[in-house]
Design a protein around this motif. Structure first.
Motif, PDB file in Angstrom:
ATOM      1  N   SER A 203      60.416 -43.461   6.899  1.00  0.00           N
ATOM      2  CA  SER A 203      61.569 -43.049   7.714  1.00  0.00           C
ATOM      3  C   SER A 203      61.119 -42.313   8.967  1.00  0.00           C
ATOM      4  O   SER A 203      60.173 -41.540   8.941  1.00  0.00           O
ATOM      5  N   HIS A 233      67.032 -44.929   6.814  1.00  0.00           N
ATOM      6  CA  HIS A 233      67.901 -44.654   7.984  1.00  0.00           C
ATOM      7  C   HIS A 233      67.187 -45.013   9.292  1.00  0.00           C
ATOM      8  O   HIS A 233      66.706 -44.138  10.022  1.00  0.00           O
ATOM      9  N   GLY A 236      67.856 -42.899  12.499  1.00  0.00           N
ATOM     10  CA  GLY A 236      67.915 -41.443  12.360  1.00  0.00           C
ATOM     11  C   GLY A 236      69.108 -40.814  13.059  1.00  0.00           C
ATOM     12  O   GLY A 236      69.185 -39.597  13.179  1.00  0.00           O
ATOM     13  N   ARG A 238      72.938 -39.439  13.876  1.00  0.00           N
ATOM     14  CA  ARG A 238      74.019 -38.793  13.151  1.00  0.00           C
ATOM     15  C   ARG A 238      75.254 -38.934  14.011  1.00  0.00           C
ATOM     16  O   ARG A 238      75.401 -38.229  14.993  1.00  0.00           O
ATOM     17  N   GLY A 244      70.001 -40.647  17.894  1.00  0.00           N
ATOM     18  CA  GLY A 244      69.080 -41.496  17.144  1.00  0.00           C
ATOM     19  C   GLY A 244      68.166 -42.298  18.045  1.00  0.00           C
ATOM     20  O   GLY A 244      68.307 -42.291  19.267  1.00  0.00           O
ATOM     21  N   GLU A 264      67.435 -49.878   5.324  1.00  0.00           N
ATOM     22  CA  GLU A 264      68.377 -49.108   4.517  1.00  0.00           C
ATOM     23  C   GLU A 264      69.715 -48.895   5.228  1.00  0.00           C
ATOM     24  O   GLU A 264      69.754 -48.599   6.416  1.00  0.00           O
ATOM     25  N   ASP A 266      72.117 -46.106   4.874  1.00  0.00           N
ATOM     26  CA  ASP A 266      72.147 -44.771   4.281  1.00  0.00           C
ATOM     27  C   ASP A 266      73.615 -44.330   4.234  1.00  0.00           C
ATOM     28  O   ASP A 266      74.251 -44.155   5.262  1.00  0.00           O
ATOM     29  N   ASP A 268      75.131 -41.613   3.283  1.00  0.00           N
ATOM     30  CA  ASP A 268      75.535 -40.243   3.581  1.00  0.00           C
ATOM     31  C   ASP A 268      76.490 -40.290   4.774  1.00  0.00           C
ATOM     32  O   ASP A 268      76.130 -40.809   5.827  1.00  0.00           O
ATOM     33  N   ARG A 271      75.328 -39.694   8.180  1.00  0.00           N
ATOM     34  CA  ARG A 271      74.380 -40.646   8.769  1.00  0.00           C
ATOM     35  C   ARG A 271      75.029 -42.009   9.003  1.00  0.00           C
ATOM     36  O   ARG A 271      75.166 -42.461  10.114  1.00  0.00           O
ATOM     37  N   ASP A 273      73.847 -44.816   8.782  1.00  0.00           N
ATOM     38  CA  ASP A 273      72.881 -45.492   9.622  1.00  0.00           C
ATOM     39  C   ASP A 273      72.301 -46.599   8.745  1.00  0.00           C
ATOM     40  O   ASP A 273      71.876 -46.300   7.623  1.00  0.00           O
ATOM     41  N   ASP A 294      70.802 -41.513  -0.511  1.00  0.00           N
ATOM     42  CA  ASP A 294      69.911 -40.463   0.005  1.00  0.00           C
ATOM     43  C   ASP A 294      70.394 -39.125  -0.582  1.00  0.00           C
ATOM     44  O   ASP A 294      70.511 -38.119   0.123  1.00  0.00           O
TER      45      ASP A 294
END
Ligand SMILES: [Zn+2]
Ligand SMILES: [Zn+2]
Length: 335
Positions: A203, A233, A236, A238, A244, A264, A266, A268, A271, A273, A294
């Motif tokens: 990551s 992710h 990266g 948010r 990102g 991935e 992700d 969350d 994220r 992402d 995650d």
């Protein structure tokens, strides 16, 4: 419309709202309500009938109205409108993904790095979700603030894992790492350590705003690494707070597909992402995916049932998502 399907709609509303910084609090309210539905899975039909939707944790009158419309018509005009405003129109080639067929999560954290629960608590949490396997993927040493794992600590972790495995026999524990992709694309642990692990998620965490040419080289090097199974992710970002990484996504996704490295999604809510658009591009370029929570605590496993909407919106079929594979096939792919 059951609680998990409704959770996905609320989660998507939260995601779209997050793109607008002014809607940040509303976005969080929708994500929180989605999480509550995915965790508790209340019987929406009877609550709707009894006028009791607002008794669900996190559901106020506004969100109850969205749920009511979902129960009565199967859709949300609010979501349709938001998609339009954010130029994310509905497409008619969504896939159908049934969370009941999801086999296990391969990206999670424990107190070995920045998780808030012990490995045993996380394994029990995965068992409560009905999972067949769980990837325990704590951080690598570079992330010093969370006391990332070097070879020595990985060895100690494997001893604890054997004990936890004996106590939670229904969930196969996979020892892994979320290894940092360094600025030059090298990985934060030597090959001889990575090759011993069941699952390697690479990551990007730092220097996300490298200029695109350098970032492209960095990511190309990571996806070509022989021990990497998944890019965690991949940007990266948010949504609403951190942009990102920006790189030649097409080149990197193509190379990931060529090396059998999964991307991935992700789940969350902070994220989410990739994004539906990027996942769609990666799908067209031949990539496989993982859909992970995650999770840093057992309750966060519920991010997956609420986050599946992104894979559906991107049109990703079950057979392209590693988490829908039975354990034997998964370990074959991760080899
Ligand atoms: Zn990470
Ligand atoms: Zn992680």
């Amino acid at each position: 419309m059951d609680a998990i399907q409704a959770a996905q709609v609320l989660s998507e509303i939260g995601y779209v709202l997050r793109q607008d910084p002014e809607q940040r609090f509303r976005a969080k309210a929708f994500s929180a309500a989605a999480w509550s539905l995915a965790l508790e899975r209340p019987d929406l039909a009877s609550l709707h009938k009894a006028n009791g939707l607002t008794t669900i944790e996190g559901v106020g009158p506004g969100i109850a109205k969205v749920l009511t419309e979902l129960m009565e018509t199967g859709r949300s005009r609010y979501l349709d409108r938001l998609r339009e405003q954010m130029k994310q129109p509905a497409l008619d080639d969504e896939s159908s993904l049934d969370f009941a067929r999801y086999q296990g999560d391969v990206h999670s954290h424990s107190k070995w790095s920045d998780g808030r629960a012990t490995m045993l608590e996380m394994a029990r949490g995965a068992e409560a979700m009905g999972y067949r396997y769980l990837g325990v993927t704590d951080h690598s040493p570079r992330i010093t603030v969370v006391h990332g794992l070097n070879a020595e600590r990985l060895l100690a972790q494997s001893r604890e894992m054997a004990e936890v495995q004996a106590q939670v026999p229904n969930v196969a524990l996979l020892q892994g790492i979320e290894v940092d992709i360094l600025e030059d694309g090298a990985l934060d642990l030597p090959d001889m350590v990575l090759e011993l692990l069941d699952v390697v998620i690479a990551s990007p965490h730092v220097k996300l705003r490298q200029e695109p040419a350098a970032m492209t080289e960095r990511m190309l090097r990571a996806v070509s690494h022989p021990h990497v199974n998944v890019i965690g992710h991949p940007t990266g970002r948010r949504p609403g707070s951190r942009e990102g990484a920006n790189y030649d996504f097409e080149a990197v996704f193509k190379e990931a597909a060529r090396h059998g490295v999964a991307l991935e999604i992700d789940c969350d809510p902070a994220r989410m992402d990739l994004s539906p658009e990027m996942a769609r591009l990666a799908l067209a370029l031949g990539c496989n995916f993982t859909v992970d929570a995650d999770a840093h605590a057992p309750g966060e496993f519920a991010y997956v049932p609420m986050g599946l909407w992104m894979a559906r919106r991107a049109g990703i079929p079950e057979e392209r998502i590693l988490n829908f594979l039975p354990l034997e096939e998964l370990t074959e792919v991760l080899r």
